[in-house]
Write a protein that holds these residues in place. Structure first.
Motif, mmCIF file in Angstrom:
data_model
loop_
_atom_site.group_PDB
_atom_site.id
_atom_site.type_symbol
_atom_site.label_atom_id
_atom_site.label_comp_id
_atom_site.label_asym_id
_atom_site.label_seq_id
_atom_site.Cartn_x
_atom_site.Cartn_y
_atom_site.Cartn_z
ATOM 1 N N GLU A 35 0.848 -1.199 0.000
ATOM 2 C CA GLU A 35 0.000 0.000 0.000
ATOM 3 C C GLU A 35 0.876 1.239 0.000
ATOM 4 O OE1 GLU A 35 -3.556 2.060 2.743
ATOM 5 O OE2 GLU A 35 -2.785 0.058 3.192
ATOM 6 N N GLU A 40 -3.442 3.572 -2.424
ATOM 7 C CA GLU A 40 -3.492 2.572 -3.489
ATOM 8 C C GLU A 40 -2.885 1.262 -2.980
ATOM 9 O OE1 GLU A 40 -2.992 4.789 -7.691
ATOM 10 O OE2 GLU A 40 -1.239 4.926 -6.381
ATOM 11 N N ILE A 96 3.376 1.285 -8.105
ATOM 12 C CA ILE A 96 2.814 2.438 -7.390
ATOM 13 C C ILE A 96 3.917 3.227 -6.682
ATOM 14 C CG2 ILE A 96 0.528 1.422 -7.123
ATOM 15 C CD1 ILE A 96 1.299 0.635 -4.269
ATOM 16 N N GLU A 184 -8.024 -2.440 -12.107
ATOM 17 C CA GLU A 184 -8.227 -3.062 -10.798
ATOM 18 C C GLU A 184 -7.744 -4.510 -10.801
ATOM 19 O OE1 GLU A 184 -9.062 -3.812 -6.922
ATOM 20 O OE2 GLU A 184 -8.964 -1.862 -7.934
#
Length: 260
Positions: A35, A40, A96, A184
């Motif tokens: 995370e 995200e 990310i 997703e």
């Protein structure tokens, strides 16, 4: 070019407390959630971190070097924050920025486990999407091209199993009929592959459907076999054979992972 800290090394310093260890002790049904500061989340399977032929290609990058094309001289913008980098992903949705939290989960589904079950036979394979059976196979789909991979098949317990090639269809071509490669799913989708004896393994959506290294997961079918399961997997990107599940009865897919 990214430089940073391998997720393999970061997790290797921790002691696992597997939630379902009494029912299923192997670690191949574990997955990792990363995370970032913006909330995200992305998922990685334990297998894609610890079992690949090329280790340490999932990193928390803290430095980056620009690669300048020799002809165009394009100067692509450089990231300014740390970043999760999954080198085998084709579409980089899991890369990310500013990761701040890592959590390890056991897949929260229970199955009866019968070690040494003989015969390990199942005449078909059911594909489930969000608990709905969307397809039942008793052989590989004839409209999907068969691939042949040459490999040394190596197990942690018994060493070299064989040097014979594996022939099958790409699992992504079978599952791609039922799940889409949206953002997703690329970030958080998880497949669970389950055998007749309760043996099971987790694969993330991206490691099956979104590879850039041509080391695909093959679905192999031998319909003539009567003393063993007719379906098995060959994950070509894995060094060890632990996730080459045989006697497969079911493949489950959940776009939103369930935590335990």
């Amino acid at each position: 070019r990214y430089d940073g800290y391998s997720l393999f090394d970061i997790l290797n310093e921790r002691i696992l407390r597997k939630a379902n260890a009494e029912e299923f002790n192997p670690i191949i049904d574990l997955y990792v959630e990363v995370e970032n500061a913006a909330g995200e989340k992305v998922c990685l399977s334990w297998g894609e971190i610890y079992y690949p032929n090329h280790l340490h290609e999932i990193i928390i990058a803290t430095k980056v070097m620009r690669i300048v094309p020799s002809k165009t001289k394009d100067l692509w913008p450089l990231p300014e924050n740390s970043k999760l980098v999954v080198a085998t992903d084709l579409i980089t949705e899991r890369n990310i920025s500013s990761p701040v939290k890592i959590t390890v989960y056991s897949y929260p589904r229970s199955f009866e486990t019968v070690k040494g079950l003989k015969p390990l036979y199942s005449p078909d394979l059911k594909i489930h999407v969000d608990d709905v059976i969307v397809e039942t196979l008793d052989r590989n789909p004839p409209d999907i091209r068969v691939q042949e991979y040459h490999t040394i098949f190596y197990g942690r317990g018994r060493g070299i199993h064989s040097t014979q090639p594996f022939s099958g269809v790409m699992l992504k071509d079978v599952l791609g009929r039922h799940v889409s490669s949206d953002r997703e799913n690329l970030m958080n989708g998880i497949f669970l592959v389950v055998a007749r004896d309760g043996y099971r393994s987790v694969f993330t959506f991206s490691e099956v459907m979104n590879r850039n290294d041509q080391s695909e997961v093959l679905l192999i079918c031998h319909p003539e076999v009567t003393d063993d399961g007719i379906f098995r997997l060959f994950p070509a990107g894995d060094f060890f054979s632990d996730r080459a599940v045989k006697g497969i009865t079911d493949i489950y897919y959940f776009g939103q992972h369930q935590q335990e």
